[in-house]
Enzyme design. Structure first.
Site, short mmCIF file in Angstrom:
data_model
loop_
_atom_site.label_atom_id
_atom_site.label_comp_id
_atom_site.label_asym_id
_atom_site.label_seq_id
_atom_site.Cartn_x
_atom_site.Cartn_y
_atom_site.Cartn_z
N LYS B 77 0.85 -1.20 0.00
CA LYS B 77 0.00 0.00 0.00
C LYS B 77 0.88 1.25 0.00
O LYS B 77 1.93 1.28 0.67
CB LYS B 77 -0.88 -0.04 1.25
CG LYS B 77 -1.97 1.04 1.30
CD LYS B 77 -2.83 0.85 2.56
CE LYS B 77 -3.98 1.83 2.63
NZ LYS B 77 -4.79 1.64 3.85
N SER B 152 -9.72 1.42 2.86
CA SER B 152 -8.87 2.22 2.00
C SER B 152 -7.82 1.42 1.25
O SER B 152 -7.31 1.88 0.23
CB SER B 152 -8.19 3.31 2.82
OG SER B 152 -7.31 2.73 3.77
N SER B 176 -9.79 -0.93 7.00
CA SER B 176 -9.18 -0.67 5.69
C SER B 176 -8.49 -1.86 5.05
O SER B 176 -8.18 -1.83 3.86
CB SER B 176 -8.19 0.50 5.79
OG SER B 176 -8.92 1.71 5.82
#
Ligand SMILES: [Zn+2]
Lengths: 88, 482, 469
Positions: B77, B152, B176
């Site tokens: 990420k 996310s 997330s």
């Protein structure tokens, strides 16, 4: 309901320009209104619980020079100084 | 070549000379090139991936010590730093930020010879649950491109689900990791707070967030957790897990275990019928596996979303204050500007959701309002911790649907902030209390995935993975069509 | 009544590394921005790593100032935007969830005034701003972050000072203490800074900020009191405000900036768990510490039978209590204590005088002994003290030099008494009606002998001459 003025004031403290973002105000108001639910939680007397550690687990006091040139990663400097806008 | 294999099968494939690292990496890169224009899982691809692959192949050939990952491609990420490369948090504010340090999780992956194949898309600064708030455009759900992949860590979820890599690391502040895992039908694990080092993770809400694996199988999550977990001198909040092996006895089963079905989560207002059906079905499955399931109520749960947003906004307001463009950021000549107007100008590059959180974060902890919002939120968090502690005296696990709904269409929720927040309803409890939680793919209904969440007591990842493994073995889901 | 409170910032310069990173605590020897790292620069992804010794040294300070110390310390973020703050928040302490700062409710005596310590906290120093040219023309601010993250202890006192002199004395005592504890070198430029708040009878509290040295602090406080008194005399209201100390003009100037609402959004710093400081650790620290003022006082009272008032004054001043410890040989403690508090403290009431003094514990031991055995009068003892302080000679030598020994020779004394009786015929006459007059005559004899006459013998002889029983 939290007033637009209050939100605008906070935005200024947070260095957020609201001019182009007036649509945010309504959304923020709605979110804050939802947060009112916290009033019903009946938690006033709760003690807060936090993470703890022991003193011996902390870093030993030793000088270790940083081995990279950090200034290289910084974008705005003059000579050896970091450049910031003027104050006031 | 099957790019959809698990991490453990990848390792076996290399060991059995079925393919070389270079072959696998180059095929993965081709695949990314083909599908990612549409899916947009990645913000950047590692230019050195082939070079890295060759190096590891050479090590394997010459019988040198090779790390456990054998060159397996893993995506990261884009809020996790790797020295010398960009970490943007999917924000324009960090468009040019090159990290001077490597996160502990990536260092550990590197030392086990994994290849970081690229950095994945996310909601800006991890604030969001659909990737619609990425400054670089959203990622698409591989199961149906009209639907959000969750967030996310949406890019990470997509990259694993679409076989663009073997596994990914995401971060989980309020769901997330688990939310996109559920939406993309992959496994996503949020570790106990402190089990995995946050060094090198760009902070959003540092009191509750954790880095965790997103993988194709439960075993793969255990495999990655073995590598990334444990105490780190660079993070004062990390815990000593005594090098626990999460893969050992993963097939032990859950016969006789006590499972609590969280009433508030299994019957919430926002729960969709499909998700409810899947949840009820999973309860039957758990019982078939020999567990005793029983409803249990957590009285604080109805307040958790408000508490979560209050705490995260406050911490975000502080953590993101440093983005004033003075020391790093993008080109903006400061001469002539006055300090406050310069910063405000620089910060206008923040996206809309971040701006709203900044305002909330200025408001809820402020002198006049902290008593109403912030202090109460902290106390809800504390009372929830106490409640959870009691519940785990009786139960081994708690379960719920990971997300109350299935993936939604782009734009469907974005204009209703409250219903948007409620998507986090089932996931924030694990963050607020620090306990571990995992989302296991359970069902595909109407072509869209549904995940089941298993939560366990602090540092009980080992038994939680056993339960997740047992559940996973009962399901047989269709392959995603890309 | 004038009330003065202080906020002292003291860098822990004896530490090797900064509060949250391994950069050097003493930043002074570096080129600008070369003593920095991702942590003290707040680079995204960095995390603060608390310095164990900083906690220990700060706790030592708290103990030495008789503070209560917590079982757990917590750190908070104080949020505000300023170019010298790399993260735009400062990691500091606050007592929001119980007492979790390094120390609280301490005390220290300055002369006979007790100064209460409200709170001690551990925090990070910001970087340094350098302005180019005159303020109005300055186009930008230059920042050197070498100092950012330096460990700082903030000591906040209650408004217990009444005079600038007391402020100065307190700072001297504090400097000594910090040096003595081996936590700081107060002499280093910028190592000690202070803000003050000053209010006079009936006026509002005025904060004075930006005072760069302890020397200036006394001046600033003095200036501010005078300014406020002059306003009061002219019946002009003293407004509550923040003023800056203008180092060049040596005056305080109103901080013109509009009072932007102080909104620091304090909240817990979650990157640093609360640190348990158990009793074992505290005991360990206690070993390295000079005895606390309160336990010293208690010892003086219980062991030596010194009155609590005298013990209080004596124990709270390190210089005089050390003098006491050296002079006292267990049998003379009360007399030593009295001599120090009634005679010596007045003679050595400033740091300069103490630094210059040659007085040693032995001198006081001897003095008390000489008085007790009547070898010297109290009055002569005072003269001898003056001399000892000046030249540090042995007491016997000084008595010889100054001829301070008692006049206890009956013949010599009788001669002097005869002279006095001659000169004071009226008094002699009056003494027949009023025998108390004899004390006046003793005084006259003392005058003539410059205090050296043995008072008891003089009285005896006078009474004999005057026929009084
Ligand atoms: Zn540093």
């Amino acid at each position: 309901m939290v007033s637009e003025e209050e939100i605008a004031h906070v935005a200024k403290l947070m260095k957020i320009e609201l001019e182009d973002h007036s649509s945010h105000i309504k959304r923020v108001q709605k979110m804050l209104e939802y947060f009112d639910i916290l009033d019903n939680a009946n938690v006033e007397s709760e003690e807060i619980i936090v993470q703890e550690t022991d003193l011996d687990k902390l870093r030993d006091d030793k000088y270790v020079p940083y081995d990279k040139d950090l200034l290289k990663f910084l974008n705005s400097y003059q000579g050896k100084y970091v450049k910031a806008p003027k104050l006031n | 070549m099957n790019l959809g294999i698990s991490a453990l099968n990848y390792v076996n494939g290399i060991k059995n000379n079925e393919f070389t690292v270079e072959e696998f990496i180059s095929e993965s890169l081709d695949h990314i090139k083909q599908v990612d224009e549409k899916l947009h899982a990645f913000l950047r691809i590692n230019d050195f991936a082939i070079k890295n692959a060759k190096e590891i192949d050479a090590k394997i050939k010459s019988n040198q010590n090779v790390g456990k990952c054998y060159g397996m491609p893993i995506s990261i990420k884009d809020n996790i730093c790797i020295e010398g490369s960009k970490t943007t948090c999917a924000s324009k504010v960090l468009e040019n930020f090159i990290a001077p340090h490597t996160s502990t999780v990536v260092s550990r992956l590197h030392s086990e010879d994994s290849i970081i194949i690229g950095k994945t898309n996310m909601d800006e600064f991890a604030m969001g649950l659909s990737t619609e708030f990425s400054a670089y455009g959203p990622s698409k759900n591989p199961w149906n491109n009209d639907f959000v992949p969750g967030g996310s860590s949406g890019g990470s979820g997509v990259s694993v689900a679409a076989n663009e890599c073997i596994a990914s690391l995401g971060s989980d502040t309020g769901g997330s990791i688990r939310n996109p895992a559920s939406f993309c039908s992959v496994v996503g694990l949020k570790p106990t707070y402190g089990l995995v080092s946050r060094y090198g993770l760009v902070s959003y809400s540092n009191s509750i967030e954790q880095i965790g694996p997103m993988t194709k199988t439960v075993e793969d999550s255990a495999f990655l957790l073995n590598i990334i977990s444990g105490i780190d001198p660079n993070d004062n909040t990390t815990l000593d897990n005594k090098n626990q092996d999460y893969l050992s006895d993963i097939d032990a089963g859950i016969d006789g275990k006590k499972i609590g079905i969280v009433t508030e989560m299994a019957n919430s207002d926002g729960l969709s019928t499909n998700v409810l059906d899947a949840t009820n079905d999973s309860i039957k499955t758990f019982e078939k596996l020999g567990a005793n399931c029983e409803h249990v109520s957590l009285q604080m749960v109805p307040y958790t979303v408000a508490a979560y947003y209050t705490i995260t906004s406050t911490e975000a307001g502080s953590n993101l204050a440093r983005y004033d463009n003075v020391r790093y950021g993008y080109e903006l000549d400061s001469s002539g500007f006055e300090f406050n107007s310069y910063i405000s100008q620089a910060r206008s590059k923040l996206g809309p959701e971040v701006i709203r959180r900044m305002i909330l974060g200025g408001f809820v902890p402020s002198a006049g309002h902290a008593g109403k919002y912030f202090s109460k939120a902290l106390k809800v968090k504390s009372k929830l911790i106490t409640e959870i502690k009691h519940v785990f005296e009786k139960f081994d696990f708690l379960i719920s649907p990971t997300v109350p709904i299935q993936p939604f269409k782009f734009g469907e929720k974005i204009n209703d902030p409250v219903s948007f927040m409620m998507v986090d309803f089932n996931t924030v409890t694990a963050n607020l209390t620090g306990i571990p939680a995992i989302s296991v793919p359970y069902k595909i209904t109407n072509g869209l995935p549904i995940g089941i969440q298993i939560m366990a007591n602090n540092l009980e990842e080992h038994s939680m993975l056993q339960a997740a493994y047992a559940l996973e073995k009962t399901v047989d889901l269709p392959e995603v069509q890309i | 009544m004038t009330k003065i409170g202080l906020e002292i910032h003291c860098q822990l310069t004896k530490l090797e590394s900064k509060l949250f990173c391994s950069c050097k605590a003493n930043y002074r020897e570096f080129e600008p921005n070369t003593n920095i790292c991702p942590i003290c620069m707040g680079i995204p992804g960095s995390l603060p790593l608390l310095n164990k010794s900083a906690v220990e040294k700060a706790t030592l300070i708290a103990m030495a100032l008789d503070c209560r110390t917590p079982d757990k310390i917590a750190f908070f973020r104080k949020n505000y935007f300023y170019p010298d703050l790399p993260k735009n928040f400062q990691i500091t302490q606050l007592n929001a969830y119980g007492n979790t700062s390094i120390g609280w409710e301490g005390k220290i005596s300055v002369g006979n005034v007790k100064i209460r310590i409200r709170r001690i906290q551990l925090e990070e120093d910001p970087g340094r701003l350098i302005y180019e040219g005159a303020t109005e023309k300055t186009k930008l601010t230059l920042v050197d972050y070498n100092r950012a993250g330096t460990p700082l202890v903030e000591i906040v006192t209650e408004p217990d000072f009444e005079t600038p002199h007391q402020v100065r004395e307190f700072l001297n005592i504090l400097s000594d203490l910090l040096e003595n504890l081996n936590v700081s070198d107060p002499g280093l430029e910028g190592a000690m800074r202070a803000d003050a708040n000053v209010s006079i009878e009936g006026g509002s509290k005025v904060e004075i900020k930006n005072i760069g040295s302890f020397h200036d602090l006394e001046k600033a406080v003095h200036f501010e009191i005078t300014r406020q008194q002059s306003l009061a005399e002219r019946k002009i209201e003293i407004v509550q405000e923040t003023r800056h100390w203008d180092d060049g003009r040596k005056i305080t100037v109103s901080a013109r900036t509009k009072e932007e609402e102080a909104e620091y959004r304090y909240h817990l710093e979650a990157d640093i768990p609360w640190v348990r400081i158990n009793d074992g650790t505290k005991n360990q620290l206690q070993i390295h510490m000079p005895e606390s003022i309160s336990s010293k006082k208690e010892r003086y009272v219980s062991k030596y039978g010194i009155t609590p008032q005298v013990a209080d004054i004596l124990s709270s001043d390190r210089y005089f209590s050390e003098l006491f410890e050296k002079a006292n040989n267990e049998t003379n403690a009360k007399d030593i204590a009295n001599m120090i508090t009634t005679d010596i403290m007045g003679l050595l009431d400033t740091r300069e005088k103490r630094d210059a003094s040659k007085l040693k514990g032995d001198h006081i031991t001897d003095l008390v002994e000489y008085i007790k055995s009547n070898k010297i009068t109290r009055a002569s003892a005072k003269l001898a003290l003056d001399e000892v302080i000046k030249n540090g000679k042995r007491l016997s030598e000084i008595i010889e030099d100054l001829n301070l020994g008692h006049v206890s020779n009956e013949d010599v004394l009788s001669g002097i008494i005869a002279e006095v009786l001659d000169e004071e015929a009226k008094a002699v006459e009056d003494s027949k009606q009023n025998p108390d007059i004899v004390n006046f005559l003793v005084g006259k004899v003392m005058q003539k002998t410059r205090g050296k006459a043995d008072p008891e013998l003089t009285l005896l002889l006078l009474k004999k001459h005057l026929d009084i029983d």
